[in-house]
Design a protein around this motif. Structure first.
Motif, PDB file in Angstrom:
ATOM      1  N   UNK A 128      43.310  45.019  79.212  1.00 45.26           N
ATOM      2  CA  UNK A 128      42.261  44.833  80.215  1.00 45.26           C
ATOM      3  C   UNK A 128      42.823  44.442  81.578  1.00 45.26           C
ATOM      4  N   UNK A 129      43.936  43.733  81.606  1.00 45.20           N
ATOM      5  CA  UNK A 129      44.477  43.248  82.868  1.00 45.20           C
ATOM      6  C   UNK A 129      44.848  44.416  83.779  1.00 45.20           C
ATOM      7  N   UNK A 130      44.533  44.245  85.056  1.00 45.41           N
ATOM      8  CA  UNK A 130      44.739  45.323  86.011  1.00 45.41           C
ATOM      9  C   UNK A 130      46.204  45.737  86.119  1.00 45.41           C
ATOM     10  N   UNK A 131      47.108  44.760  86.209  1.00 45.12           N
ATOM     11  CA  UNK A 131      48.519  45.087  86.386  1.00 45.12           C
ATOM     12  C   UNK A 131      49.090  45.845  85.212  1.00 45.12           C
ATOM     13  N   UNK A 132      48.797  45.391  84.001  1.00 42.41           N
ATOM     14  CA  UNK A 132      49.282  46.063  82.802  1.00 42.41           C
ATOM     15  C   UNK A 132      48.675  47.450  82.683  1.00 42.41           C
ATOM     16  N   UNK A 133      47.383  47.564  82.958  1.00 42.98           N
ATOM     17  CA  UNK A 133      46.715  48.864  82.898  1.00 42.98           C
ATOM     18  C   UNK A 133      47.311  49.832  83.911  1.00 42.98           C
ATOM     19  N   UNK A 134      47.556  49.339  85.116  1.00 45.07           N
ATOM     20  CA  UNK A 134      48.126  50.194  86.160  1.00 45.07           C
ATOM     21  C   UNK A 134      49.534  50.644  85.794  1.00 45.07           C
ATOM     22  N   UNK A 135      50.316  49.742  85.187  1.00 44.57           N
ATOM     23  CA  UNK A 135      51.680  50.098  84.789  1.00 44.57           C
ATOM     24  C   UNK A 135      51.676  51.191  83.725  1.00 44.57           C
ATOM     25  N   UNK A 136      50.779  51.085  82.752  1.00 48.31           N
ATOM     26  CA  UNK A 136      50.679  52.127  81.738  1.00 48.31           C
ATOM     27  C   UNK A 136      50.298  53.462  82.377  1.00 48.31           C
ATOM     28  N   UNK A 137      49.307  53.411  83.254  1.00 48.24           N
ATOM     29  CA  UNK A 137      48.810  54.636  83.888  1.00 48.24           C
ATOM     30  C   UNK A 137      49.845  55.266  84.810  1.00 48.24           C
ATOM     31  N   UNK A 138      50.774  54.477  85.280  1.00 46.47           N
ATOM     32  CA  UNK A 138      51.782  54.987  86.209  1.00 46.47           C
ATOM     33  C   UNK A 138      52.969  55.614  85.490  1.00 46.47           C
ATOM     34  N   UNK A 139      53.068  55.405  84.202  1.00 48.29           N
ATOM     35  CA  UNK A 139      54.203  55.952  83.439  1.00 48.29           C
ATOM     36  C   UNK A 139      54.082  57.472  83.346  1.00 48.29           C
ATOM     37  N   UNK A 140      55.204  58.153  83.404  1.00 53.30           N
ATOM     38  CA  UNK A 140      55.183  59.618  83.383  1.00 53.30           C
ATOM     39  C   UNK A 140      54.652  60.180  82.058  1.00 53.30           C
ATOM     40  N   UNK A 141      54.668  59.368  81.007  1.00 53.22           N
ATOM     41  CA  UNK A 141      54.146  59.823  79.726  1.00 53.22           C
ATOM     42  C   UNK A 141      52.705  59.435  79.467  1.00 53.22           C
ATOM     43  N   UNK A 142      52.007  58.964  80.508  1.00 57.12           N
ATOM     44  CA  UNK A 142      50.642  58.460  80.311  1.00 57.12           C
ATOM     45  C   UNK A 142      49.693  59.529  79.787  1.00 57.12           C
ATOM     46  N   UNK A 143      49.746  60.737  80.326  1.00 56.65           N
ATOM     47  CA  UNK A 143      48.848  61.790  79.851  1.00 56.65           C
ATOM     48  C   UNK A 143      49.073  62.059  78.364  1.00 56.65           C
ATOM     49  N   UNK A 144      50.313  62.117  77.948  1.00 53.75           N
ATOM     50  CA  UNK A 144      50.622  62.335  76.538  1.00 53.75           C
ATOM     51  C   UNK A 144      50.079  61.179  75.698  1.00 53.75           C
ATOM     52  N   UNK A 145      50.228  59.960  76.180  1.00 55.01           N
ATOM     53  CA  UNK A 145      49.701  58.794  75.477  1.00 55.01           C
ATOM     54  C   UNK A 145      48.191  58.908  75.300  1.00 55.01           C
ATOM     55  N   UNK A 146      47.498  59.354  76.326  1.00 53.33           N
ATOM     56  CA  UNK A 146      46.038  59.498  76.237  1.00 53.33           C
ATOM     57  C   UNK A 146      45.644  60.436  75.106  1.00 53.33           C
ATOM     58  N   UNK A 147      46.306  61.570  75.011  1.00 51.98           N
ATOM     59  CA  UNK A 147      45.938  62.525  73.980  1.00 51.98           C
ATOM     60  C   UNK A 147      46.444  62.121  72.601  1.00 51.98           C
ATOM     61  N   UNK A 148      47.514  61.355  72.520  1.00 56.30           N
ATOM     62  CA  UNK A 148      47.883  60.738  71.255  1.00 56.30           C
ATOM     63  C   UNK A 148      46.747  59.843  70.773  1.00 56.30           C
ATOM     64  N   UNK A 149      46.203  59.037  71.666  1.00 57.28           N
ATOM     65  CA  UNK A 149      45.134  58.116  71.294  1.00 57.28           C
ATOM     66  C   UNK A 149      43.875  58.864  70.867  1.00 57.28           C
ATOM     67  N   UNK A 150      43.618  60.004  71.479  1.00 59.98           N
ATOM     68  CA  UNK A 150      42.489  60.839  71.042  1.00 59.98           C
ATOM     69  C   UNK A 150      42.721  61.287  69.595  1.00 59.98           C
ATOM     70  N   UNK A 151      43.885  61.848  69.313  1.00 61.00           N
ATOM     71  CA  UNK A 151      44.181  62.349  67.972  1.00 61.00           C
ATOM     72  C   UNK A 151      44.207  61.223  66.942  1.00 61.00           C
ATOM     73  N   UNK A 152      44.654  60.056  67.348  1.00 61.94           N
ATOM     74  CA  UNK A 152      44.766  58.900  66.464  1.00 61.94           C
ATOM     75  C   UNK A 152      43.396  58.449  65.967  1.00 61.94           C
ATOM     76  N   UNK A 153      42.366  58.583  66.794  1.00 62.31           N
ATOM     77  CA  UNK A 153      41.041  58.060  66.458  1.00 62.31           C
ATOM     78  C   UNK A 153      39.988  59.156  66.291  1.00 62.31           C
ATOM     79  N   UNK A 154      40.426  60.405  66.086  1.00 62.14           N
ATOM     80  CA  UNK A 154      39.493  61.526  66.037  1.00 62.14           C
ATOM     81  C   UNK A 154      38.473  61.386  64.917  1.00 62.14           C
TER      82      UNK A 154
END
Length: 202
Positions: A148-174
């Motif tokens: 939830x924290x802004x700094x941690x959230x921003x750091x995750x979103x700034x990582x070059x693998x963030x898009x891949x992480x998003x779709x991993x999370x989709x598949x993980x909870x499908x």
């Protein structure tokens, strides 16, 4: 679909030669609470195979929409690693499974342990860049839903693998229909946090 067939869609054919991984030995008898992973008989095997089937479906039938945070900057395109990262994301569960006081299995720190297992045993199959992105996704796939924290959230979103992480999370909870709306809400959270942290327009 059999695992060896699904592994044909992974980026490294070597994975077929290495399968079955020792870290997934007995995966058919490691069970999740059905509220978290209702796939099949709730086993780790059912969860991984269901998630990989969804990843294959995305790669072969659906256009994947980039979740670009900074549209004017070049970000890594790692879609070819989607099957790989889904395969590896829970590789730390067998090493961390414990029965909790409610009589259900818990997997505390499986993300950290899984990232270490991948780094020690499988990272050498990939380029340094790809290996780092896969390790990032393994390590952060639970945080993605909870941070939830802004700094941690921003750091995750700034990582070059963030898009891949998003779709991993989709598949993980499908298998959890209520998670689809939450997934879109989480995407919006990261976009807002990134913009606020770095002083950008959304």
């Amino acid at each position: 679909m059999r695992m060896n067939t699904m592994l044909k869609y992974a980026s490294k054919t070597k994975l077929q030669e290495l399968w079955p991984f020792p870290e997934y030995a007995g995966w058919e008898s490691i069970f999740h609470h059905p509220d978290w992973h209702p796939e099949g008989d709730h086993s780790l095997k059912a969860h991984i195979t269901t998630s990989m089937s969804e990843a294959r479906h995305y790669l072969t039938t659906r256009p994947i929409i980039p979740l670009v945070i900074r549209p004017n900057e070049i970000r890594g395109n790692y879609w070819y690693l989607l099957m790989d990262v889904v395969l590896f994301h829970d590789i730390g569960k067998a090493a961390t499974v414990k029965l909790n006081d409610k009589g259900h299995n818990s997997f505390i720190m499986h993300e950290k342990v899984g990232a270490e297992i991948f780094r020690d045993n499988y990272a050498h199959l990939y380029s340094d860049d790809d290996a780092e992105v896969i390790e990032f996704c393994i390590r952060e796939h639970t945080n993605w839903w909870n941070v939830k924290k802004q700094g941690k959230s921003a750091a995750l979103a700034d990582h070059r693998g963030f898009d891949l992480l998003c779709y991993l999370c989709w598949c993980d909870k499908i298998a959890l229909p209520n998670k689809k709306d939450e997934w879109h809400e989480r995407r919006a959270h990261f976009r807002t946090a990134h913009a606020a942290h770095y002083g950008e327009d959304e």
